[in-house]
Design a protein around this motif. Structure first.
Motif, PDB file in Angstrom:
ATOM      1  N   GLY A  18       0.848  -1.173   0.000  1.00 24.99           N
ATOM      2  CA  GLY A  18       0.000   0.000   0.000  1.00 24.99           C
ATOM      3  C   GLY A  18       0.889   1.228   0.000  1.00 24.99           C
ATOM      4  N   HIS A  19       0.276   2.398   0.011  1.00 27.62           N
ATOM      5  CA  HIS A  19       1.032   3.664   0.018  1.00 27.62           C
ATOM      6  C   HIS A  19       1.481   3.911   1.456  1.00 27.62           C
ATOM      7  CE1 HIS A  19       2.571   7.279  -1.497  1.00 27.62           C
ATOM      8  NE2 HIS A  19       1.473   7.996  -1.666  1.00 27.62           N
ATOM      9  N   ASN A  20       2.407   3.081   1.900  1.00 28.56           N
ATOM     10  CA  ASN A  20       2.654   2.899   3.331  1.00 28.56           C
ATOM     11  C   ASN A  20       3.350   4.045   4.043  1.00 28.56           C
ATOM     12  OD1 ASN A  20       4.509   0.684   1.665  1.00 28.56           O
ATOM     13  ND2 ASN A  20       5.721   2.095   2.891  1.00 28.56           N
ATOM     14  N   GLY A  53      -7.239   5.420   1.614  1.00 26.22           N
ATOM     15  CA  GLY A  53      -7.948   4.621   2.612  1.00 26.22           C
ATOM     16  C   GLY A  53      -9.430   4.503   2.344  1.00 26.22           C
ATOM     17  N   ALA A  54      -9.833   4.552   1.089  1.00 28.55           N
ATOM     18  CA  ALA A  54     -11.253   4.470   0.732  1.00 28.55           C
ATOM     19  C   ALA A  54     -11.859   3.159   1.216  1.00 28.55           C
ATOM     20  CB  ALA A  54     -11.420   4.596  -0.786  1.00 28.55           C
ATOM     21  N   SER A  55     -13.142   3.208   1.506  1.00 24.42           N
ATOM     22  CA  SER A  55     -13.834   2.026   2.010  1.00 24.42           C
ATOM     23  C   SER A  55     -13.694   0.834   1.070  1.00 24.42           C
ATOM     24  CB  SER A  55     -15.318   2.358   2.223  1.00 24.42           C
ATOM     25  OG  SER A  55     -16.037   1.213   2.623  1.00 24.42           O
ATOM     26  N   PHE A  79      -2.958   5.363  12.288  1.00 23.91           N
ATOM     27  CA  PHE A  79      -3.604   4.564  11.249  1.00 23.91           C
ATOM     28  C   PHE A  79      -5.106   4.877  11.204  1.00 23.91           C
ATOM     29  CE2 PHE A  79       0.063   2.305  12.878  1.00 23.91           C
ATOM     30  CZ  PHE A  79       0.746   1.933  11.734  1.00 23.91           C
ATOM     31  N   PRO A  80      -5.471   6.147  10.945  1.00 23.56           N
ATOM     32  CA  PRO A  80      -6.890   6.493  10.914  1.00 23.56           C
ATOM     33  C   PRO A  80      -7.623   5.674   9.855  1.00 23.56           C
ATOM     34  CG  PRO A  80      -5.564   8.226   9.899  1.00 23.56           C
ATOM     35  CD  PRO A  80      -4.611   7.289  10.562  1.00 23.56           C
ATOM     36  N   GLY A  81      -8.771   5.142  10.249  1.00 22.59           N
ATOM     37  CA  GLY A  81      -9.541   4.313   9.347  1.00 22.59           C
ATOM     38  C   GLY A  81      -9.204   2.846   9.437  1.00 22.59           C
ATOM     39  N   GLU A 130      -3.895   5.155  -4.947  1.00 22.23           N
ATOM     40  CA  GLU A 130      -3.604   5.957  -3.751  1.00 22.23           C
ATOM     41  C   GLU A 130      -2.292   6.715  -3.907  1.00 22.23           C
ATOM     42  OE1 GLU A 130      -4.354   4.411   0.106  1.00 22.23           O
ATOM     43  OE2 GLU A 130      -6.177   3.322  -0.485  1.00 22.23           O
ATOM     44  N   VAL A 131      -1.321   6.121  -4.595  1.00 21.62           N
ATOM     45  CA  VAL A 131      -0.069   6.822  -4.866  1.00 21.62           C
ATOM     46  C   VAL A 131      -0.309   8.006  -5.788  1.00 21.62           C
ATOM     47  CG1 VAL A 131       2.163   6.608  -6.048  1.00 21.62           C
ATOM     48  CG2 VAL A 131       1.447   4.849  -4.422  1.00 21.62           C
ATOM     49  N   MET A 132      -1.136   7.816  -6.812  1.00 22.20           N
ATOM     50  CA  MET A 132      -1.392   8.891  -7.764  1.00 22.20           C
ATOM     51  C   MET A 132      -2.124  10.068  -7.126  1.00 22.20           C
ATOM     52  SD  MET A 132       0.010   8.337 -10.662  1.00 22.20           S
ATOM     53  CE  MET A 132      -0.836   9.472 -11.756  1.00 22.20           C
TER      54      MET A 132
END
Length: 871
Positions: free
Chosen positions: A167-169, A436-438, A501-503, A202-204
């Motif tokens: 992920g976009h960690n 972090g979209a659902s 780590f919200p979400g 998410e990176v973009m």
């Protein structure tokens, strides 16, 4: 100049190279171009070829790939046109990749770097909680500076690379997927492609162009600290996954290739990083060329065939030759035989590890085929200047520079960087609802479910009904940072709390939600204490986060020397409470005792930010029906002993505790009993070989430093002097094999050997080991002299050797042996020693120092050993 060279079934190309090197220091290149070549470079090249000549090389082993991205005549014409307008300075700038902490926007405007990166734990303005808007702003500023030709005359857009490895960690609030080891257990390429696509989106959002993924290491020794970055010990899964991830990140070649929602991918680390001896990070791979291809290259076959546009060179060596300087592998194999026409980027100052190189100068790497130097720290400027000078002197041919820059331009054109809007104006830029979209978290939660592997299920304890009274214990239960592991916001994954780590959701949060919905009760207590006896205890425990060499071990025993988690399991069992263990780890580990004390045991690996996926599988639906069954299977064999570190599928003597592909489902017969052997066959004292720290020079990965109240300075030449301490190399038995150290009565000064990664010295400590070093005292100390061994801050032990030194005769050599137990007793954690030797004093004092080793008691004369009581 006469050379005698051993050639063993060596190919014609290599033979020709040797002949070219041995003619004269005026090298007539094999392409007929006459160049001035520094004699040192010649000797270093000859040494590399000599090392490679000891093994059989055969290009026929490697395939000619049918790469999905075909040569485009229009793109090639544009590359040639651009190249023809560029100065040497502009070309070399395209090959320099600095880090965001080390350059300014003005530096970008002046030099026009071809790319830049943020390393793990690097953020805009050094702010860990930088918002997506902050990331976009930095991307926009660097982009605009790169196309501003007012200072450097170049309008070529730069590109930003980032370690988005699960992920976009690096970005707060991003979706963090299970690390690769867990994804390998899922064995679901379609899921992996979805994960890669989400990561790209998410990176973009943050305006970044390029991702340093996938890692396609095939791990052969699980002591390696990067084991969790590999999908499997076997290339079967790795090859399929590499293609899936490249397609997910870049888009399919015939559909959305490098479009508005895609990023450039990087297949890494080329090559053999997962096969180093003893699992040493950045170590030496001794595989035959056939095994190098069959085991370690399959991810490249998959990823390159799918069209990956970049490859990252590896830190490791192959038969003693560092990959960053290995022309046979980078050029002959990768580019010419396999047909890769993208670019090869280095790893974090990896070029500096090539023989004869430093971080500031490495023509060998360029000549070997490296196209982009990844050069964090302030080394980028001298490297840029030195590379230009080396081209002008003929140490690097202009044709090699042109080839490297052509590859960079080719990828930039394919990625649309010349035609796309600037970072803040791209279609996904700033759409923070995608971070972090659902829908993204839903896929990550599925990945968690499918990554779990059920190792034990005595009396079919699982699945649990959610109407029970559940105790949740263990320090991993409500700890999103621990369950996410390394490469999670910070490089090592340390220093994080759940609020970072919200979400996201912890494993406990998911359990609580499931139990509350099912009408049960749940109580959280890390220590396993309770007011009302529970029906069952779920204990979540495992490894603390680490990344790269920080995770290297010397064996696979879990919590060796500190069995606190086992004590918790045993206490709960003794109270008659059924125990479900959820084990968080970056590798299979020897946990026989913990298995014996568990009724059910789940390998959860490093699940990432969506811990609620664990509860999805552990609990039934409130109506009693199975919610989700276990589908994960071991993609790494599970060891039967702590020393069984290289147990791999298809080994001749294959005898793991649990084999590759093992994984229970609900209702299956339980395999493991409660009486597994808890006796570890740790290496005997006689099997341990002494560990050199300094012998003529600091031994890799250690570096030698002097420090005073102003900080530390590395010894990079034969002489170094600070205000309080000075050192110069001197001769004892051979040239410059020792260090003359003097303190100046101007304050505290230290000389120390330190590595960026820790060493696991527990085996030496268990073997009554010592820190051994030779001294020749020139002047007795006027102040205390202390030897220190340290892991991290507030984790060091020390021994005062002042009295011992004063017992010795001046100007004679003596050996001092300090029991490792002295350091352990006074505070050193032997599992993670970063600085195994530090000598500190003040006042007037001088001595010559040499032969610094870690040894077992059987390897030294103990008559001079210092015990803790004597210190």
């Amino acid at each position: 100049m006469k050379h005698i060279i051993k050639i063993n079934n060596f190919n014609a190309r290599a033979c020709l190279s040797i002949l070219c090197l041995t003619i004269t220091s005026l090298l007539v290149g094999c392409n007929g171009n006459k160049q001035e070549v520094d004699s040192t470079i010649l000797h270093e090249k000859a040494a590399v070829i000599s090392q490679q000549a000891q093994i059989s090389l055969s290009l026929e082993i490697w395939p000619e790939l049918d790469i999905a991205v075909k040569t485009d005549a229009d793109i090639e014409a544009r590359v040639r046109s651009l190249l023809a307008t560029m100065t040497l300075e502009q070309k070399v700038a395209q090959m320099i990749q600095p880090e965001i902490r080390d350059i300014s926007v003005e530096d970008m405007r002046k030099y026009g770097f071809g790319s830049y990166l943020n390393g793990g734990g690097a953020f805009p303005e050094n702010n860990k909680h930088a918002t997506p808007a902050d990331w976009i702003k930095l991307a926009e500023n660097f982009y605009q500076a790169s196309i501003d030709d007012s200072l450097d005359g170049s309008k070529i857009p730069t590109m930003w690379g980032t370690d988005a490895v699960h992920g976009h960690n690096n970005v707060i609030g991003a979706t963090l997927f299970p690390h690769n080891i867990g994804l390998g257990a899922a064995n679901n390429p379609e899921l992996i492609e979805s994960i890669a696509s989400i990561t790209a989106r998410e990176v973009m959002v943050t305006g970044i162009d390029w991702v340093f993924a996938p890692t396609v290491a095939v791990v052969r020794d699980d002591r390696w600290g990067r084991t969790y970055e590999g999908y499997s010990e076997d290339p079967e899964i790795v090859r399929a996954y590499a293609a899936a991830i490249v397609n997910g990140l870049q888009g399919a070649v015939d559909e959305d290739f490098l479009g508005d929602e895609q990023v450039i991918s990087t297949v890494k680390h080329f090559i053999g990083d997962g096969g180093t001896e003893s699992g040493d990070d950045q170590g030496n791979n001794l595989a035959s060329e056939e095994d190098l291809f069959k085991l370690h290259a399959q991810g490249y076959v998959g990823g390159l065939t799918a069209g990956a546009q970049s490859v990252m060179a590896s830190f490791n060596s192959w038969h003693g030759v560092k990959s960053h300087g290995n022309k046979y592998l980078m050029t002959d194999v990768l580019k010419e035989r396999m047909g890769f026409d993208g670019f090869v980027v280095g790893d974090w100052n990896g070029h500096g590890q090539v023989k004869g190189c430093s971080n500031e100068s490495c023509p060998q790497a360029v000549n070997a085929g490296l196209d982009i130097f990844m050069v964090p720290t302030n080394a980028w400027k001298p490297l840029y200047e030195n590379t230009i000078a080396q081209v002008n002197k003929g140490e690097i041919s202009l044709s090699r520079i042109d080839d490297a820059v052509s590859r960079i331009l080719r990828v930039k054109i394919r990625a649309g960087l010349f035609s796309k809007p600037s970072p803040e104006n791209r279609p996904l830029s700033g759409k923070t609802e995608l971070i972090g979209a659902s829908a993204h978290r839903t896929i990550a939660r599925q990945a968690v479910r499918e990554s779990l592997v059920l190792l034990k299920n005595k009396d079919n304890l699982l699945p649990l009904k959610p109407n029970k009274n559940i105790l949740v214990a263990g320090d991993g239960a409500d700890n999103i940072g621990k369950q996410s592991g390394g490469w999670s916001i910070t490089w090592q994954g340390t220093g994080n709390t759940n609020t970072d780590f919200p979400g996201g959701s912890s494993i406990y949060a998911g359990i609580k939600q499931a139990v509350n919905a099912g009408g049960g009760k749940v109580q959280l207590n890390v220590a396993g204490e309770f007011k009302e006896k529970p029906d069952v205890a779920i204990v979540v425990f495992g490894e603390e986060p680490y990344a790269e060499g920080n995770g290297d071990l010397d064996n696979l025993e879990y919590q060796r020397g500190n069995k606190s988690d086992l004590a918790l399991l045993k206490r709960l069992k003794a109270q008659g409470i059924p125990v479900v263990s959820v084990f968080i780890s970056g590798r299979p580990m020897w946990v026989n005792a913990e298995l014996n004390s568990s009724d059910a045991f789940i390998a959860a690996w490093l699940p990432g930010s969506e811990g609620n996926g664990v509860a999805d599988v552990l609990f039934t639906h409130p109506n009693g029906n199975v919610n989700y069954d276990f589908v994960g299977k071991l993609s790494y064999s599970w060891p039967a002993d702590s020393e069984q570190t290289t147990v791999n599928r298809f080994d001749e003597d294959y005898a793991p505790l649990l084999p590759y592909g093992f994984g229970l489902v609900y209702g299956a017969d339980n395999v493991l009993t409660d009486d597994l052997s808890e006796q570890s066959s740790s290496k005997s004292k006689s099997e341990l070989t002494e560990k050199a720290l300094f012998n003529r020079s600091a031994k890799a990965p250690l570096h030698l430093f002097l420090s005073d109240e102003k900080g530390s300075t590395e010894l990079t030449s034969s002489v170094l002097a600070l205000k309080t301490i000075a050192v110069k190399t001197t001769d004892r038995n051979v040239q410059e094999d020792s260090l003359m150290v003097s303190w100046k009565n101007a304050g505290i000064g230290s000389i120390h050997l330190t590595s960026a990664f820790p060493s696991d010295l527990r085996a030496f400590n268990e073997a009554n080991g010592v820190l051994s070093f030779d001294v020749n005292i020139k002047q007795f100390p006027s102040e205390a002299v202390v030897v220190e061994m340290s892991c991290e801050q507030e984790c060091q032990g020390s021994v005062d050797i002042t009295k011992v030194l004063k017992k010795h005769t001046l100007k004679e050599w003596h050996t001092i042996n300090i029991s490792l137990s002295c350091f352990k007793t006074s505070g050193t954690d032997m599992a993670k020693v970063f600085t195994p030797f530090k000598l500190t004093s003040a006042g007037d004092f001088s001595l010559t120092l040499g032969n610094i080793y870690i040894k077992t008691e059987s390897q030294v004369d103990l008559t001079s050993e210092i015990t803790c009581s004597e210190s």
